[in-house]
Design a protein around this motif. Sequence first.
Motif: not given
Lengths: 277, 277
Positions: A139, A155, A160, A162, A178
């Motif tokens: 990331y 990761r 994830a 944004n 993650a």
Amino acid sequence: MDAKVEHQPHPFDAATQVECTDGRWRGATSDDYHAFVGQFGGATTATLLRALMAHPDRAGDPLALTVNFCAPVSNGAFDLAPRLVKATRSTQHWSIDLTQPDVGVAAFGTAVFAQRRETWSHQPAEKPQTSHYEDTPVYSRAGVAAAWIRQFEFRFAENAPNFGGAPHPEPASPHTKAWIGHSVPRVIDLISLSAIADAFFARIFHVRGELLPIGTVSMTTYFHVDAADLATEATTAVLGVADANVFHKSFSDQTGELWSASGRLLATTHQITYFKA
Amino acid sequence: MDAKVEHQPHPFDAATQVECTDGRWRGATSDDYHAFVGQFGGATTATLLRALMAHPDRAGDPLALTVNFCAPVSNGAFDLAPRLVKATRSTQHWSIDLTQPDVGVAAFGTAVFAQRRETWSHQPAEKPQTSHYEDTPVYSRAGVAAAWIRQFEFRFAENAPNFGGAPHPEPASPHTKAWIGHSVPRVIDLISLSAIADAFFARIFHVRGELLPIGTVSMTTYFHVDAADLATEATTAVLGVADANVFHKSFSDQTGELWSASGRLLATTHQITYFKA
């Protein structure tokens, strides 16, 4: 890890170091672990745990650790007051206060240590299926304002964030998975785990798709491995699974699990977090 | 509830009463809440919370409560030492110790209180589908050895235990769902919730299908409602959902959720429990 790195203190160890002189325990914040306001709570937590583990009266490994965050830890030095509240044959109960002259008590914690012996062992929880660490993209933390975030590598295997775009029109899921490790590779020990337990992004960031003022108020971590168990994992990244149940009247909860790649649940963690929204 | 009951102190309120005379806070155990060894941890927890809530300096409602159980609370009186560690504009951090002459510190806790105000509100967690309270059979506590269990009414909606038979040949699920209320009906307030958070049977009993020596070591409860929110529920029983992740080297965790019939998550709770197996 090359020889040079091995001979330097790792940034995490430098940031969480403690010293005791004439019975006075002291530590200091590190710019590497600065958060939006004050120090990253995970660094504070790890420093408290390190002081307890370094205490000459300590016996056994950490089993439970609760830290209450009363006020931002200001840049600079602080005093630590570890106290053995009660010891039984195989467990110890500790308390520890972190104070600063201009703040008073900025954080205080309680911990249980135990000398753990082999017994019947059973793990009903199963590690979630995710992409492997090696196959999960790192990331990007480019443009991230808080220094502490650059000290960890994330990761995201699921959900994830944004943060560049518009806030979500409807609440999104607070659930994330993650892989999390130190940016400068370091084997994860119990002190690392205590910090990574606070390294999840605030759940409200994921749900709302925007950064809002937040602060951990109280956090509890249970360690499901002792130092010897964790050493056999020899891992530099754990799978962190985080979620939230409720956001209401300025506070939300956060639940977290820290898994080894081999499928072992190393620690579970819970916190209650202030938010402004 | 008839008029006679209303005018007597409820057994739970009698068991958890506290008094303060000349700055000295005191309480006493109740035979009604005796456990296998010492007092039921939920009664101890509720007594600590009651003392904090009764303290003249307290502001707001409990948000987080951690209790560390150091030693069995012996039958009889105990002293309580509540201490306001830090107050901010809308939150307070407290600590409280419970001591007995022959034991020293038997339990100590930390708590966060907050004056909670309306904000954005969102509950991602959903109440599990179960049978309604009225349709769920009352779990028989005939022959139960521990007094405290008779103070609560359990109605298992899933995975009711059967301790009469042989131990399970293979580990069974630690997951249970049960409606839990006071045996003598009483509206559930925040102090009740703090006790019911410890009223789940030890997870190992369900997994192994047998009673084994256990003891809660540390327990944390987060309250997702304030007193005003909970009053609107006007409930005498909550749906308790409990589970465990790991049993290893003498300790296991337990996770719990306390739901209102209306689908509101009132509290979440976590504990680490000693076991001998």
